[in-house]
Write an enzyme that holds these catalytic residues in place. Structure first.
Site, PDB file in Angstrom:
ATOM      1  N   HIS A 219     -20.077  -7.332  49.023  1.00 17.09           N
ATOM      2  CA  HIS A 219     -20.382  -7.659  47.840  1.00 17.09           C
ATOM      3  C   HIS A 219     -21.366  -8.753  47.815  1.00 17.09           C
ATOM      4  CE1 HIS A 219     -19.350  -8.037  43.557  1.00 17.09           C
ATOM      5  NE2 HIS A 219     -18.210  -8.840  43.473  1.00 17.09           N
ATOM      6  N   HIS A 258     -24.684   1.602  46.806  1.00 12.73           N
ATOM      7  CA  HIS A 258     -23.849   0.935  45.627  1.00 12.73           C
ATOM      8  C   HIS A 258     -22.661   2.044  45.190  1.00 12.73           C
ATOM      9  CE1 HIS A 258     -22.791  -0.803  41.735  1.00 12.73           C
ATOM     10  NE2 HIS A 258     -23.256  -1.914  42.255  1.00 12.73           N
ATOM     11  N   ASP A 309     -29.267  -6.960  45.533  1.00 14.23           N
ATOM     12  CA  ASP A 309     -29.217  -7.956  46.719  1.00 14.23           C
ATOM     13  C   ASP A 309     -30.536  -8.064  47.483  1.00 14.23           C
ATOM     14  OD1 ASP A 309     -26.893  -9.265  46.061  1.00 14.23           O
ATOM     15  OD2 ASP A 309     -25.645  -7.674  46.856  1.00 14.23           O
TER      16      ASP A 309
HETATM   17  N1  COA Z   1     -26.189   1.227  55.305  1.00 16.18           N
HETATM   18  C1  COA Z   1     -25.921   2.302  55.987  1.00 16.18           C
HETATM   19  N2  COA Z   1     -25.067   3.265  55.538  1.00 16.18           N
HETATM   20  C2  COA Z   1     -24.458   2.827  54.354  1.00 16.18           C
HETATM   21  C3  COA Z   1     -24.743   2.150  53.648  1.00 16.18           C
HETATM   22  C4  COA Z   1     -25.631   1.142  53.984  1.00 16.18           C
HETATM   23  N3  COA Z   1     -25.927  -0.253  53.460  1.00 16.18           N
HETATM   24  N4  COA Z   1     -24.195   2.198  52.388  1.00 16.18           N
HETATM   25  C5  COA Z   1     -23.516   3.379  52.430  1.00 16.18           C
HETATM   26  N5  COA Z   1     -23.733   3.814  53.731  1.00 16.18           N
HETATM   27  C6  COA Z   1     -23.161   5.188  54.177  1.00 16.18           C
HETATM   28  C7  COA Z   1     -21.677   4.747  54.512  1.00 16.18           C
HETATM   29  O1  COA Z   1     -21.514   4.165  56.026  1.00 16.18           O
HETATM   30  C8  COA Z   1     -21.010   6.211  54.336  1.00 16.18           C
HETATM   31  O2  COA Z   1     -21.313   6.917  55.549  1.00 16.18           O
HETATM   32  P1  COA Z   1     -20.125   7.821  56.263  1.00 16.18           P
HETATM   33  O3  COA Z   1     -19.730   8.733  54.985  1.00 16.18           O
HETATM   34  O4  COA Z   1     -20.766   8.799  57.277  1.00 16.18           O
HETATM   35  O5  COA Z   1     -19.116   6.549  56.625  1.00 16.18           O
HETATM   36  C9  COA Z   1     -21.838   6.770  53.135  1.00 16.18           C
HETATM   37  O6  COA Z   1     -23.100   6.091  53.356  1.00 16.18           O
HETATM   38  C10 COA Z   1     -21.049   6.605  51.854  1.00 16.18           C
HETATM   39  O7  COA Z   1     -20.889   5.040  51.553  1.00 16.18           O
HETATM   40  P2  COA Z   1     -19.450   4.546  51.082  1.00 16.18           P
HETATM   41  O8  COA Z   1     -18.759   3.811  52.379  1.00 16.18           O
HETATM   42  O9  COA Z   1     -18.551   5.758  50.574  1.00 16.18           O
HETATM   43  O10 COA Z   1     -19.739   3.645  50.191  1.00 16.18           O
HETATM   44  P3  COA Z   1     -19.051   2.559  49.228  1.00 16.18           P
HETATM   45  O11 COA Z   1     -18.985   3.227  47.773  1.00 16.18           O
HETATM   46  O12 COA Z   1     -17.314   2.554  49.667  1.00 16.18           O
HETATM   47  O13 COA Z   1     -19.615   1.189  49.580  1.00 16.18           O
HETATM   48  C11 COA Z   1     -21.075  -0.310  49.518  1.00 16.18           C
HETATM   49  C12 COA Z   1     -20.613   0.882  48.642  1.00 16.18           C
HETATM   50  C13 COA Z   1     -21.965  -1.088  48.583  1.00 16.18           C
HETATM   51  C14 COA Z   1     -20.036  -1.450  49.724  1.00 16.18           C
HETATM   52  C15 COA Z   1     -22.018   0.098  50.618  1.00 16.18           C
HETATM   53  O14 COA Z   1     -22.989   1.051  50.256  1.00 16.18           O
HETATM   54  C16 COA Z   1     -22.113  -0.992  51.528  1.00 16.18           C
HETATM   55  O15 COA Z   1     -21.696  -1.435  52.596  1.00 16.18           O
HETATM   56  N6  COA Z   1     -23.627  -1.556  51.456  1.00 16.18           N
HETATM   57  C17 COA Z   1     -23.941  -2.491  51.890  1.00 16.18           C
HETATM   58  C18 COA Z   1     -23.760  -4.006  51.517  1.00 16.18           C
HETATM   59  C19 COA Z   1     -24.401  -4.298  50.080  1.00 16.18           C
HETATM   60  O16 COA Z   1     -25.522  -4.163  50.033  1.00 16.18           O
HETATM   61  N7  COA Z   1     -23.509  -4.716  49.200  1.00 16.18           N
HETATM   62  C20 COA Z   1     -23.956  -4.960  47.912  1.00 16.18           C
HETATM   63  C21 COA Z   1     -23.371  -4.221  46.899  1.00 16.18           C
HETATM   64  S1  COA Z   1     -24.321  -4.425  45.565  1.00 16.18           S
END
Ligand code: COA
Length: 373
Positions: A219, A258, A309
């Site tokens: 987050h 996201h 971010d």
């Molecule tokens: N880097 C690499 N892979 C990513 C990724 C990232 N930043 N964000 C998503 N993915 C991948 C996931 O590993 C997943 O792959 P898989 O299906 O092979 O496991 C796929 O994309 C789908 O993502 P998912 O885990 O379903 O997304 P989510 O909706 O649960 O999570 C976030 C959303 C924001 C938590 C996630 O994108 C993330 O961890 N981002 C990095 C942290 C971040 O920037 N947070 C600020 C958000 S505003």
């Protein structure tokens, strides 16, 4: 982007709000109906906070009065200063804010008949004081005056941090960033704050819940993690090979992806322009060029886009802000959105208490302690 995994309340509608729309078809990101682009181009953070909390754009006189009011709410109780001095210098600034807000709730508690709007404004106005009083006391032993003559929160923050009037471009860039961070519907910290408010707990407890939830790297903490990532690389080609290696190792790249947006984060385009503008102003494009290459690789390899971010990190660095203060700045801004949601939750309250699918054992017969293995 890969299909969404189950769990995490993804795509679950968990309540109603009139405060913002996030990624709604034909609407995009709006605060109380106003587009984020208009707000970032024409409003100030104080105007945005007023809009979120009081439900309408302020007129000229109301805005002036609101800015004066916020400027008058920056002083901290002596007891809170002592607490901030007692915290270890190794404390993460997010823990400082979490503790500071909680402690303020002990010095100035929300009692029966207290005006919740007053507490919202007090918290927005005094968070920078909490953070930067602690920062200067532990960095150099100085007990700073937490008041300045700067009536914008962005300018006041930079002035308290650096000890002099900020560069106008930096003040405007930070102000835009505060606008972008102010509100985002049922994100994790806002939802958590609403859960706390739904139990009829006090405003400080709900905001403290928000801070604790925002701290994590998935987050708000992502802006600090993104900076650490970007700074690892000496230049764009090193960034390219480094990111490709991290993707091969299935590592998360902070500042990308996201839960709600699937094509782009509308806030990212705005802060990216600011990151470029600030880089050009300093004449040093190195962080920006590394960031851009990472963005290209993420799009090409994973079809993932930068979220707010990612470019906030280089923008903040170019304003001379230490990395550990990045997520606390998010708190200063998001306190306006949290407060609006807490007030809205209270106005239509029902305890938030969902069900769970039970995945544990079938009923077991009781085993006396001397017969257990
Ligand atoms: N880097 C690499 N892979 C990513 C990724 C990232 N930043 N964000 C998503 N993915 C991948 C996931 O590993 C997943 O792959 P898989 O299906 O092979 O496991 C796929 O994309 C789908 O993502 P998912 O885990 O379903 O997304 P989510 O909706 O649960 O999570 C976030 C959303 C924001 C938590 C996630 O994108 C993330 O961890 N981002 C990095 C942290 C971040 O920037 N947070 C600020 C958000 S505003």
């Amino acid at each position: 982007m890969a299909t969404k995994k189950p769990g995490g309340l993804a795509e679950v509608v968990a309540g109603q709000t009139a405060i913002s729309t996030v990624g709604k078809e034909g609407r995009g990101l709006t605060y109380r109906g106003y587009s984020i682009d208009d707000l970032a181009s024409h409003a100030s953070f104080e105007e945005t906070a007023f809009l979120l909390i009081y439900g309408k754009l302020p007129n000229q006189a109301e805005l002036q009065q609101y800015k004066r009011k916020l400027s008058g709410l920056r002083r901290l109780p002596a007891g809170l200063l002592t607490i901030l001095e007692q915290l270890p210098s190794s404390t993460h600034p997010m823990d400082v804010l979490r503790t500071g807000v909680s402690a303020l709730g002990a010095f100035e508690p929300e009692r029966e008949g207290h005006d919740q709007y007053e507490i919202a404004d007090r918290l927005i106005a005094s968070s920078a004081s909490i953070l930067l009083y602690w920062h200067h006391f532990h960095a150099g032993g100085s007990r700073i005056d937490t008041e300045t003559d700067n009536d914008s929160i962005a300018g006041h923050f930079l002035q308290l941090l650096h000890g002099h009037r900020p560069n106008e471009l930096h003040e405007k860039g930070l102000d835009v960033s505060l606008i972008l961070y102010a509100e985002h519907e049922f994100n994790a910290s806002t939802f958590a704050a609403r859960v706390t408010a739904s139990t009829l707990s006090d405003m400080y407890s709900a905001v403290t819940t928000g801070i604790g939830t925002l701290r994590g790297h998935l987050h708000g903490g992502a802006n600090e993690a993104a900076m650490e990532l970007i700074e690892q690389f000496a230049g764009p080609s090193e960034a390219e090979s480094g990111i490709l290696q991290m993707l091969r190792e299935k590592k998360l790249i902070m500042g990308f992806g996201h839960r709600v947006y699937s094509v782009s984060d509308p806030r990212s385009d705005i802060i990216k322009k600011w990151s470029r503008k600030l880089s050009e102003d300093t004449g040093d494009l190195s962080l920006y060029l590394v960031s851009e290459r990472i963005e290209q690789i993420m799009l090409q390899e994973k079809k993932l886009f930068a979220n707010l971010d990612f470019y906030s990190a280089s923008a903040y660095r170019l304003m001379g802000i230490p990395t550990s203060l990045f997520t606390p700045i998010f708190v200063i801004s998001r306190t306006s959105g949290w407060s609006a949601h807490i007030i809205e939750q209270r106005a239509h309250n029902r305890l938030i208490r969902p069900n769970a699918d039970y995945t544990g054992s079938d009923p077991l017969s009781w085993t006396p302690i001397d017969q257990r293995v």
